[in-house]
Scaffold this motif. Sequence first.
Motif, PDB file in Angstrom:
ATOM      1  N   TRP A  26      23.540   8.518  18.301  1.00 43.31           N
ATOM      2  CA  TRP A  26      23.562   7.063  18.090  1.00 43.31           C
ATOM      3  C   TRP A  26      24.087   6.347  19.336  1.00 43.31           C
ATOM      4  CZ3 TRP A  26      27.817   3.529  17.233  1.00 43.31           C
ATOM      5  CH2 TRP A  26      27.418   2.265  16.779  1.00 43.31           C
ATOM      6  N   ILE A  55      26.667  10.942  15.653  1.00 43.67           N
ATOM      7  CA  ILE A  55      27.352   9.864  16.381  1.00 43.67           C
ATOM      8  C   ILE A  55      26.963   9.878  17.855  1.00 43.67           C
ATOM      9  CG2 ILE A  55      29.617   9.042  17.162  1.00 43.67           C
ATOM     10  CD1 ILE A  55      30.739  10.093  14.460  1.00 43.67           C
ATOM     11  N   MET A  82      26.546   4.387   9.843  1.00 45.73           N
ATOM     12  CA  MET A  82      27.330   5.039  10.906  1.00 45.73           C
ATOM     13  C   MET A  82      28.824   5.038  10.585  1.00 45.73           C
ATOM     14  SD  MET A  82      27.066   6.841  13.508  1.00 45.73           S
ATOM     15  CE  MET A  82      25.284   6.648  13.555  1.00 45.73           C
ATOM     16  N   PHE A  83      29.248   4.037   9.806  1.00 49.19           N
ATOM     17  CA  PHE A  83      30.658   3.966   9.397  1.00 49.19           C
ATOM     18  C   PHE A  83      31.033   5.199   8.574  1.00 49.19           C
ATOM     19  CE2 PHE A  83      33.790   2.772   6.126  1.00 49.19           C
ATOM     20  CZ  PHE A  83      34.867   2.452   6.948  1.00 49.19           C
ATOM     21  N   ILE A  84      30.125   5.586   7.653  1.00 52.83           N
ATOM     22  CA  ILE A  84      30.382   6.755   6.800  1.00 52.83           C
ATOM     23  C   ILE A  84      30.440   8.022   7.653  1.00 52.83           C
ATOM     24  CG2 ILE A  84      29.436   8.211   4.960  1.00 52.83           C
ATOM     25  CD1 ILE A  84      28.302   5.673   3.701  1.00 52.83           C
ATOM     26  N   LYS A  85      29.526   8.140   8.630  1.00 48.53           N
ATOM     27  CA  LYS A  85      29.513   9.306   9.509  1.00 48.53           C
ATOM     28  C   LYS A  85      30.819   9.410  10.307  1.00 48.53           C
ATOM     29  CE  LYS A  85      25.420  10.643   8.339  1.00 48.53           C
ATOM     30  NZ  LYS A  85      25.252  11.878   7.536  1.00 48.53           N
ATOM     31  N   THR A  86      31.330   8.252  10.741  1.00 51.60           N
ATOM     32  CA  THR A  86      32.593   8.235  11.483  1.00 51.60           C
ATOM     33  C   THR A  86      33.749   8.676  10.593  1.00 51.60           C
ATOM     34  OG1 THR A  86      31.763   6.399  12.840  1.00 51.60           O
ATOM     35  CG2 THR A  86      34.143   6.819  12.878  1.00 51.60           C
ATOM     36  N   ILE A  87      33.746   8.200   9.352  1.00 48.65           N
ATOM     37  CA  ILE A  87      34.787   8.598   8.388  1.00 48.65           C
ATOM     38  C   ILE A  87      34.721  10.102   8.132  1.00 48.65           C
ATOM     39  CG2 ILE A  87      35.602   8.384   6.008  1.00 48.65           C
ATOM     40  CD1 ILE A  87      36.276   5.985   7.769  1.00 48.65           C
ATOM     41  N   ASN A 100      28.441  15.579  12.039  1.00 51.37           N
ATOM     42  CA  ASN A 100      28.583  14.134  12.218  1.00 51.37           C
ATOM     43  C   ASN A 100      28.811  13.767  13.673  1.00 51.37           C
ATOM     44  OD1 ASN A 100      28.635  12.973   9.310  1.00 51.37           O
ATOM     45  ND2 ASN A 100      30.008  14.722   9.206  1.00 51.37           N
TER      46      ASN A 100
END
Length: 315
Positions: free
Chosen positions: A198, A195, A1-6, A191
């Motif tokens: 999620w 998110i 999820m960190f990559i999706k946020t980035i 994304n």
Amino acid sequence: MFIKTILFLIGFVLITKGADIFINCTVDIGKKTKISEIILGATIVSFATTLPELTVSLFASLDGHTTMSLGNAVGSIICNTGLVLGLVAFISPFSVDKKMFFSKSVLLLICVILLLLLGIDKSITQTDSIVLLAMLAIYMYSNYRSVVESRVNNTSKVKGNNNLGEWIRIALLFALGLIMMILGSRLLVDNGVIIAEWIGVPQGVISLTVIALGTSLPELVSSLTAIKKNHHAISVGNILGANILNIVSVIGISSIPNDIPILSQNMSIDFPFMIVLLLILILPTIKKNKLYRFQGLIMLIVYLIYIGILYTMYI
């Protein structure tokens, strides 16, 4: 999820910076060609920012998801008018070129009436696409005449640097800005959906907000960037042109592979809201030659009511 946020944040940076480059290049083109900003907005800017709607609707039609093609185009008109221009007018009211606004508005209303007449039989057929594409040709000719007239009326303005290298630089930056906006839109939407899921946002809410807004992001960001740089005419020209193109280009081309059915929701909800928003935009503006803050507020309220009705239907 960190990559999706980035990736989501990268999309935001791309679309905002791309819009900045895009509008700067549009202004440069106006200065060099002596074409008025409202015409530039209704021509190259609207053609460029409508590309996401065209690609989404065309591929949806090719894949057999024909209802999405019409919904995307009409939804984009509603979003462009109610949200984008409503927000622009609310943030920064501005005067318009009466002659140009009137001509583009009348052409837009003719396109809407044409769409309604063609849809009486509850579908936009391949035969209907010929009529819509003929209207596209008329719109392009109208733009050509407007460009010629604008250049004639501005011959007294000082010419800019017209060397080939400078034109190549502007063209490359213009294309770069457009690509950045479209790519940024995709990263934001794709994304943003992941998110939202999620976090626990219902899929119906996602489809009515993130995805519905997705294809209109280039118009929204470019219009907001234009008013930030005090080039309001580009905003209104962009939206009027994009709305016309959503009918004659997006629906016209998308109905070539397959007939596009018109659902009861389109007839009872989407079309009426589209017409109401366009009338709120066009009639007071033609009368007063200005877009007012209160007018923008009304358009925003009508848009929110439209979204609220859709929520009650699907959620």
